[in-house]
Motif scaffolding. Sequence first.
Motif, short mmCIF file in Angstrom:
data_model
loop_
_atom_site.label_atom_id
_atom_site.label_comp_id
_atom_site.label_asym_id
_atom_site.label_seq_id
_atom_site.Cartn_x
_atom_site.Cartn_y
_atom_site.Cartn_z
N ARG A 99 54.07 57.05 39.84
CA ARG A 99 55.28 56.82 40.63
C ARG A 99 55.00 55.68 41.61
O ARG A 99 53.86 55.40 41.95
CB ARG A 99 55.73 58.09 41.35
N PRO A 100 56.04 55.01 42.08
CA PRO A 100 55.82 53.89 42.98
C PRO A 100 55.07 54.32 44.24
O PRO A 100 55.36 55.38 44.82
CB PRO A 100 57.24 53.43 43.33
N CYS A 101 54.10 53.52 44.64
CA CYS A 101 53.29 53.81 45.83
C CYS A 101 53.15 52.53 46.64
O CYS A 101 52.79 51.48 46.11
CB CYS A 101 51.92 54.34 45.41
N LEU A 102 53.44 52.64 47.93
CA LEU A 102 53.31 51.52 48.86
C LEU A 102 52.36 51.94 49.97
O LEU A 102 52.55 52.99 50.59
CB LEU A 102 54.68 51.16 49.44
N VAL A 103 51.33 51.14 50.20
CA VAL A 103 50.34 51.42 51.25
C VAL A 103 50.54 50.42 52.37
O VAL A 103 50.62 49.21 52.14
CB VAL A 103 48.90 51.35 50.69
N THR A 105 48.83 48.71 55.34
CA THR A 105 47.54 48.39 55.96
C THR A 105 47.36 46.87 55.96
O THR A 105 47.95 46.17 55.14
CB THR A 105 46.36 49.04 55.21
N ALA A 106 46.53 46.40 56.87
CA ALA A 106 46.13 44.99 56.88
C ALA A 106 44.69 44.84 56.41
O ALA A 106 44.17 43.73 56.34
CB ALA A 106 46.29 44.41 58.28
N ASP A 107 44.04 45.95 56.10
CA ASP A 107 42.63 45.96 55.69
C ASP A 107 42.50 45.36 54.28
O ASP A 107 42.98 45.95 53.31
CB ASP A 107 42.12 47.41 55.73
N ARG A 108 41.87 44.21 54.18
CA ARG A 108 41.79 43.50 52.89
C ARG A 108 41.08 44.30 51.81
O ARG A 108 41.51 44.33 50.66
CB ARG A 108 41.11 42.15 53.08
N GLU A 109 39.95 44.91 52.15
CA GLU A 109 39.21 45.67 51.15
C GLU A 109 40.01 46.88 50.69
O GLU A 109 40.05 47.19 49.50
CB GLU A 109 37.84 46.11 51.68
N LEU A 110 40.67 47.57 51.62
CA LEU A 110 41.50 48.71 51.24
C LEU A 110 42.65 48.24 50.35
O LEU A 110 43.00 48.91 49.37
CB LEU A 110 42.02 49.44 52.47
N ARG A 111 43.24 47.12 50.67
CA ARG A 111 44.31 46.58 49.83
C ARG A 111 43.82 46.38 48.39
O ARG A 111 44.50 46.74 47.44
CB ARG A 111 44.83 45.24 50.38
N ARG A 112 42.64 45.79 48.24
CA ARG A 112 42.08 45.59 46.90
C ARG A 112 41.89 46.93 46.18
O ARG A 112 42.22 47.06 45.00
CB ARG A 112 40.76 44.84 46.98
N ARG A 113 41.36 47.91 46.90
CA ARG A 113 41.12 49.22 46.29
C ARG A 113 42.41 49.86 45.79
O ARG A 113 42.46 50.36 44.66
CB ARG A 113 40.44 50.16 47.29
N VAL A 114 43.44 49.89 46.63
CA VAL A 114 44.66 50.60 46.23
C VAL A 114 45.46 49.81 45.20
O VAL A 114 46.14 50.40 44.37
CB VAL A 114 45.53 51.01 47.45
N GLU A 115 45.37 48.48 45.25
CA GLU A 115 46.06 47.69 44.23
C GLU A 115 45.46 47.93 42.86
O GLU A 115 46.17 47.92 41.85
CB GLU A 115 46.06 46.21 44.61
N ARG A 116 44.14 48.18 42.80
CA ARG A 116 43.50 48.54 41.51
C ARG A 116 44.05 49.86 40.99
O ARG A 116 44.02 50.12 39.78
CB ARG A 116 41.98 48.64 41.67
N GLU A 117 44.56 50.70 41.90
CA GLU A 117 45.14 52.00 41.50
C GLU A 117 46.62 51.87 41.16
O GLU A 117 47.28 52.85 40.86
CB GLU A 117 44.96 53.02 42.62
N GLY A 118 47.17 50.66 41.27
CA GLY A 118 48.58 50.43 40.93
C GLY A 118 49.52 50.45 42.12
O GLY A 118 50.73 50.32 41.94
N ARG A 120 51.24 49.06 45.69
CA ARG A 120 51.59 47.79 46.34
C ARG A 120 51.25 47.95 47.80
O ARG A 120 51.10 49.07 48.30
CB ARG A 120 53.07 47.50 46.15
N CYS A 121 51.15 46.83 48.51
CA CYS A 121 50.76 46.86 49.92
C CYS A 121 51.72 46.05 50.77
O CYS A 121 52.33 45.09 50.31
CB CYS A 121 49.36 46.30 50.10
N THR A 122 51.81 46.48 52.02
CA THR A 122 52.55 45.74 53.02
C THR A 122 51.79 45.87 54.33
O THR A 122 50.97 46.77 54.50
CB THR A 122 54.01 46.25 53.14
N GLY A 123 52.05 44.97 55.25
CA GLY A 123 51.32 44.96 56.52
C GLY A 123 51.94 45.86 57.57
O GLY A 123 53.06 46.37 57.41
#
Length: 132
Positions: A99-103, A105-118, A120-123
């Motif tokens: 299902r759609p997931c939006l995280v 955070t501004a944490d670059r490493e966390l963004r990379r981790r969650v994007e690998r899980e599918g 999306r990110c916003t600040g």
Amino acid sequence: MTSEDLPLRPLLVVDGANVVGSVPDGWWRDRRGAAERLRDRLAATGGPADGPHPGPYEIVLVVEGRARGVTSVPGVRVEEAPGSGDDLIADLARGAHGRPCLVVTADRELRRRVEREGARCTGPRSVLPPPA
């Protein structure tokens, strides 16, 4: 129409420490109070108005450290990280199961981790009031 016919609400996972820490308003003096203010703002707004997924969202606020003890309210579930908040956020993104997931955070490493899980990110600005 049954509940099975309704589309799943997108999941909004908020990195509480990162969002609270993005505004120099004295949050370090009362981390729990700052997290409660963020929780209340999320409950009032329902998440980002211009996010990539149409709301309403299922909102999860992840807290850690001295912000623990913040309770859930209608519209916002608070999850206390037993260790790293980033690990819990990545687990929540992984558990979205398509299902759609939006995280938030501004944490670059966390963004990379969650994007690998599918996810999306916003600040943090997407869920904070505009600067005065």
